[in-house]
Scaffold this active site. Structure first.
Site, PDB file in Angstrom:
ATOM      1  N   THR A  45     148.275  46.826  -5.235  1.00 40.64           N
ATOM      2  CA  THR A  45     149.384  46.021  -4.881  1.00 40.64           C
ATOM      3  C   THR A  45     149.189  44.468  -5.727  1.00 40.64           C
ATOM      4  OG1 THR A  45     148.447  45.161  -2.923  1.00 40.64           O
ATOM      5  CG2 THR A  45     150.012  47.063  -2.857  1.00 40.64           C
ATOM      6  N   HIS A  71     145.311  57.312   0.703  1.00 46.15           N
ATOM      7  CA  HIS A  71     145.120  56.336  -0.350  1.00 46.15           C
ATOM      8  C   HIS A  71     143.916  56.320  -1.298  1.00 46.15           C
ATOM      9  CE1 HIS A  71     148.018  52.946   1.375  1.00 46.15           C
ATOM     10  NE2 HIS A  71     147.608  53.611   2.425  1.00 46.15           N
ATOM     11  N   LYS A 104     136.667  49.784 -10.012  1.00 45.40           N
ATOM     12  CA  LYS A 104     137.689  48.722 -10.724  1.00 45.40           C
ATOM     13  C   LYS A 104     137.050  47.992 -11.880  1.00 45.40           C
ATOM     14  CE  LYS A 104     139.394  48.238  -5.819  1.00 45.40           C
ATOM     15  NZ  LYS A 104     140.746  48.395  -6.194  1.00 45.40           N
ATOM     16  N   LYS A 132     140.069  41.200  -6.709  1.00 44.99           N
ATOM     17  CA  LYS A 132     140.198  42.746  -5.958  1.00 44.99           C
ATOM     18  C   LYS A 132     138.902  42.918  -5.376  1.00 44.99           C
ATOM     19  CE  LYS A 132     141.991  44.676  -9.601  1.00 44.99           C
ATOM     20  NZ  LYS A 132     143.143  45.306  -9.330  1.00 44.99           N
ATOM     21  N   ARG A 133     138.690  43.729  -4.472  1.00 39.02           N
ATOM     22  CA  ARG A 133     137.409  44.298  -3.946  1.00 39.02           C
ATOM     23  C   ARG A 133     136.617  44.717  -4.949  1.00 39.02           C
ATOM     24  NH1 ARG A 133     136.356  49.491  -2.260  1.00 39.02           N
ATOM     25  NH2 ARG A 133     138.443  50.186  -2.671  1.00 39.02           N
ATOM     26  N   LYS A 166     151.824  41.675  -7.299  1.00 41.60           N
ATOM     27  CA  LYS A 166     151.938  40.233  -7.255  1.00 41.60           C
ATOM     28  C   LYS A 166     152.094  39.611  -8.392  1.00 41.60           C
ATOM     29  CE  LYS A 166     149.485  41.286  -2.924  1.00 41.60           C
ATOM     30  NZ  LYS A 166     148.303  41.735  -2.611  1.00 41.60           N
TER      31      LYS A 166
END
Length: 792
Positions: free
Chosen positions: A636, A341, A534, A528-529, A640
């Site tokens: 993911t 991952h 990110k 998101k985290r 969504k």
């Protein structure tokens, strides 16, 4: 009763006695927690017969999926939905005066941190929907990640005691407990089984979660205070009890200290060893020879957290069944499969070999045997010495879980096409050069039951009417919707559904956060985290840039926008917590400007979780997927949003590449350096020179330490600026290319904002929805079943 035939009347007949047993004569008298417990007990009672028959009657090859995280979300809603009685149950409870709206806010089993745990939950759902022979294994943490709140803009953590009022969805199976031994400790792994109900009750699968308990019963524990993660520290008359229960006390203990790393190692071995023991016990009960283990079980490792299951399986085959090492290794290698991952070296798990030898001496010995076997195997392949060293499991006293998992597994898969390409060509290139046939791609997916049917019922109804079928069972039916892309009436209804979802979200934000937002404004959402790669920081700085532009009269035609964030930062991740504070300070700055707040609203929702996501995803106009190219394995959340008709603003990273390929580049807004050229760009990147020639960018970076924004006096924002301009001992300046990509991001975001409200923009979101079928986790699991697990 068969789950597929559960009726409203059967639900009512079972629910009322359970509520009365709790002391409530009528549903109208019961608080939400009591209603929730009664729903759980009712559902378990109604499916008990089918669940037990499927557990006892499992035959053929079985999949054992091991994951340290499962982020399940609201089980009451999901289980009633999959049984086909959610609407009936809600209507009857409402008629009875029960507070079902309170049940909607009860989050179950918060046993995950982000995408890894949510992916595992989607896979469980798909396995049950497809009736695959599948059991999930994980840990039953006493405390989930943590409950987040903001105090003066700073993140605060509190214990997430997710089953404080009992857990109505689990069954304790003490008779199937396993004894787990460390060099200095013996604990019991007690399994709690949760049913995973397939869509329309087609099948019921099991999630088995291990809870650590002392071997001998002792007096109860007593909370005394909270640790840095918000989980209570405890004191009792028995250190053995404390030490045992520490193993499943909280998700991801702080491993910045040696003590924390040892606890993390114990946790991972505990989960791995209990699962291996359970698999071998299943083998024994069926009277099967463990030499046939690969034909009986496919054991899937969800990242490297369960990697110790490999040497544990080899140890048990050698010690318990008399296997020679090479036979044990080959048997294990054919049974295990590994999903990678991450491509970032710092995220790949390692352990100090002395710590391993001290806590797990037998496992340490097996790992040394694996290392020797690897060296011999590579010698047969004429690998040069430098390559052997790069591929080694143990390098200079550091045991590496990724090489262990690759070498001792039948397959290694990436989770998006670009991710797998990077694994093959860079991160795991040495391995791919030797064993190319072991590598494959299985792009992640999401369950349409939760992320369409449950969270966006109006859109689901429109799709099923126009596509003439059930897209929750056949995701590729969505492709039929493309035929209506130029039908004005269909686009109008699609847009109307989005507006109603936005209005519902606005109401929730007002109720939960005390902030009023305009549903007619553009909803730009990043959830998101919180992690540097990110790039929530880039988003925040660009909002500040847009605000300054407006103040300076450079953006007179700006459209009203609501910028929404949802994320948690790990308690020990200083820089991530600084970004949260920064976003909240930018929100405060704009709110204090009466004219600006009519055009800009920044909202950081507190305690972001699955329930929040179920409201945010259907309401988004623009989905922020802006990680630096080459860092996100898949993602993911992007899927969504796509499924719910949202346009992506993002880089060509992770599954964004496949989203753009499916929906068309013209239906999304793509910017930034590519994965192929990011290294060269970073090598040539000089942030200070860039700022010297870019006044707009310099202004927002200078705002970090010129007094424009208040960081509470702790120097958090100055450290953010330093990381961008000077770097740190472990990284170069602006190592995630925040400033390097900023101008392209700004230009592309402006283009998206300019298009908002037009028929063309609505059509872009619609086309994303039409082509989201390929990202169903049903199709992902079908790929694993055929290509990885070899299920007949």
């Amino acid at each position: 009763m068969c789950a597929a035939t559960v009726t409203r009347q059967a639900f009512m007949d079972s629910f009322l006695p359970r509520l009365k047993a709790e002391g409530y004569a009528q549903p109208s008298e019961a608080p939400p927690r009591a209603v929730h417990r009664a729903i759980g007990g009712t559902v378990l009672a109604l499916i008990a017969g089918q669940w037990e028959r499927e557990r006892a009657g499992a035959n053929g090859k079985q999949v054992c999926y091991i994951s340290i995280e499962y982020l399940l979300g609201r089980l009451a809603h999901n289980n009633l939905f999959c049984l086909g009685i959610l609407d009936d149950a809600k209507a009857w409870l409402a008629e009875s005066g029960a507070d079902f709206s309170g049940v909607e806010d009860i989050e179950d089993a918060a046993l995950g941190n982000g995408g890894l745990g949510r992916l595992a939950a989607c896979f469980l759902d798909s396995a049950a929907a497809l009736a695959l022979p599948f059991t999930g294994y994980g840990m039953r943490y006493r405390y989930g990640l943590f409950r987040q709140s903001f105090e003066d803009g700073f993140q605060r953590e509190a214990p997430d005691d997710w089953h404080a009022d009992s857990d109505p969805w689990s069954i304790r199976r003490e008779d199937e407990s396993q004894l787990i031994e460390f060099a200095d400790q013996r604990v019991m792994a007690v399994p709690y089984d949760m049913p995973v109900i397939g869509y329309e009750g087609r099948s019921i699968r099991t999630l088995r979660l291990w809870q650590a308990e002392p071997v001998d019963p002792v007096e109860p524990i007593v909370p005394i205070d909270n640790d840095s993660r918000g989980a209570p520290r405890v004191q009792s008359g028995s250190r053995r009890r404390d030490a045992a229960e520490d193993l499943t006390r909280s998700l991801y203990p702080d491993d910045s200290t040696a003590q924390g790393k040892r606890l993390r190692l114990r946790q991972e071995y505990f989960m791995s060893a209990a699962t291996v023991a359970d698999i071998l016990e299943r083998c024994r009960r069926e009277g099967r020879d463990p030499r046939g283990l690969p034909d009986m079980f496919a054991i899937q490792l969800n990242d490297t957290h369960p990697a110790l299951a490999i040497p544990e399986m080899i140890r048990r085959l050698m010690n318990g069944y008399g296997f020679p090492f090479e036979d044990a290794f080959n048997t294990a290698r054919r049974a295990f499969h590994y999903t990678n991952h991450t491509i970032m070296p710092e995220a790949m798990e390692t352990w100090n070999d002395r710590t391993l030898a001290r806590l797990l001496p037998d496992i340490s010995k097996v790992i040394k045997l694996i290392q020797n076997h690897l060296v011999k195997t590579l010698a047969l392949n004429a690998a040069p010495a430098d390559k052997v060293k790069r591929m080694s499991v143990d390098i200079n006293g550091t045991v590496r879980m990724a090489p262990l998992s690759v070498f001792a597994s039948a397959h290694t898969n990436g989770v998006a096409m670009i991710h797998t390409r990077i694994l093959r060509g860079s991160t795991l290139k040495d391995w791919h050069d030797v064993w190319p046939d072991r590598f494959l791609n299985e792009t992640n997916g999401i369950t349409f039951r939760r992320w369409l049917g449950l969270c966006n019922p109006e859109l689901t109804k429109l799709i099923n009417q126009l596509a003439r079928g059930d897209a929750l069972k056949d995701p590729m039916l969505l492709e039929r919707m493309a035929a209506f892309a130029d039908d004005g009436g269909v686009l109008d209804e699609f847009a109307a559904i989005k507006r109603r979802n936005k209005a519902r979200l606005a109401e929730r934000i007002a109720r939960r956060e005390g902030i009023l937002v305009d549903p007619s404004s553009l909803f730009d959402i990043q959830i998101k985290r919180l992690h540097e790669y990110k790039r929530q920081l880039m988003n925040a700085l660009n909002i500040l840039m847009a605000y300054y532009d407006w103040k300076d009269g450079l953006a007179r035609d700006i459209r009203p926008a609501t910028y929404i964030f949802g994320a948690k930062a790990a308690p020990g991740y200083f820089r991530a917590k600084a970004v949260i504070k920064l976003i909240n300070e930018i929100a405060r700055l704009i709110r204090s400007d009466r004219a600006a707040r009519e055009l800009f609203r920044v909202v950081f929702v507190q305690d972001y979780n699955v329930s929040w996501a179920e409201r945010l995803v259907p309401a988004a106009d623009l989905s922020e997927q802006i990680s630096m190219a080459g860092t996100e394995a898949s993602g993911t959340g992007n899927m969504k949003f796509m499924l719910n008709g949202t346009v992506t603003l993002g880089t060509l990273d992770g599954a964004n590449v496949e989203i753009v390929e499916a929906a068309g580049v013209g239906n999304n807004y793509i910017f930034g350096a590519s994965a192929e050229d990011i290294r060269a760009k970073l090598a040539a990147h000089d942030p200070k020179t860039l700022l010297a020639s870019d006044a707009r960018l310099k202004r927002v970076v200078d705002a970090l330490d010129d007094g424009s924004l208040d960081d509470g006096g702790g120097g958090m924002f100055a450290e953010l600026k330093k990381s961008l301009l000077e770097g740190a001992s472990w990284h170069q300046p602006d190592h995630y290319y925040v400033l390097g990509d900023m101008n392209d991001y700004d230009k592309t975001r402006r283009a998206a904002f300019g298009a908002y409200g037009s028929r063309a923009f609505t059509r872009m979101g619609y086309m994303n929805m039409c082509h989201a079928g390929r990202f169903s986790s049903d199709l992902t699991l079908a790929g694993y079943a055929k290509q990885v697990w070899n299920l007949r």
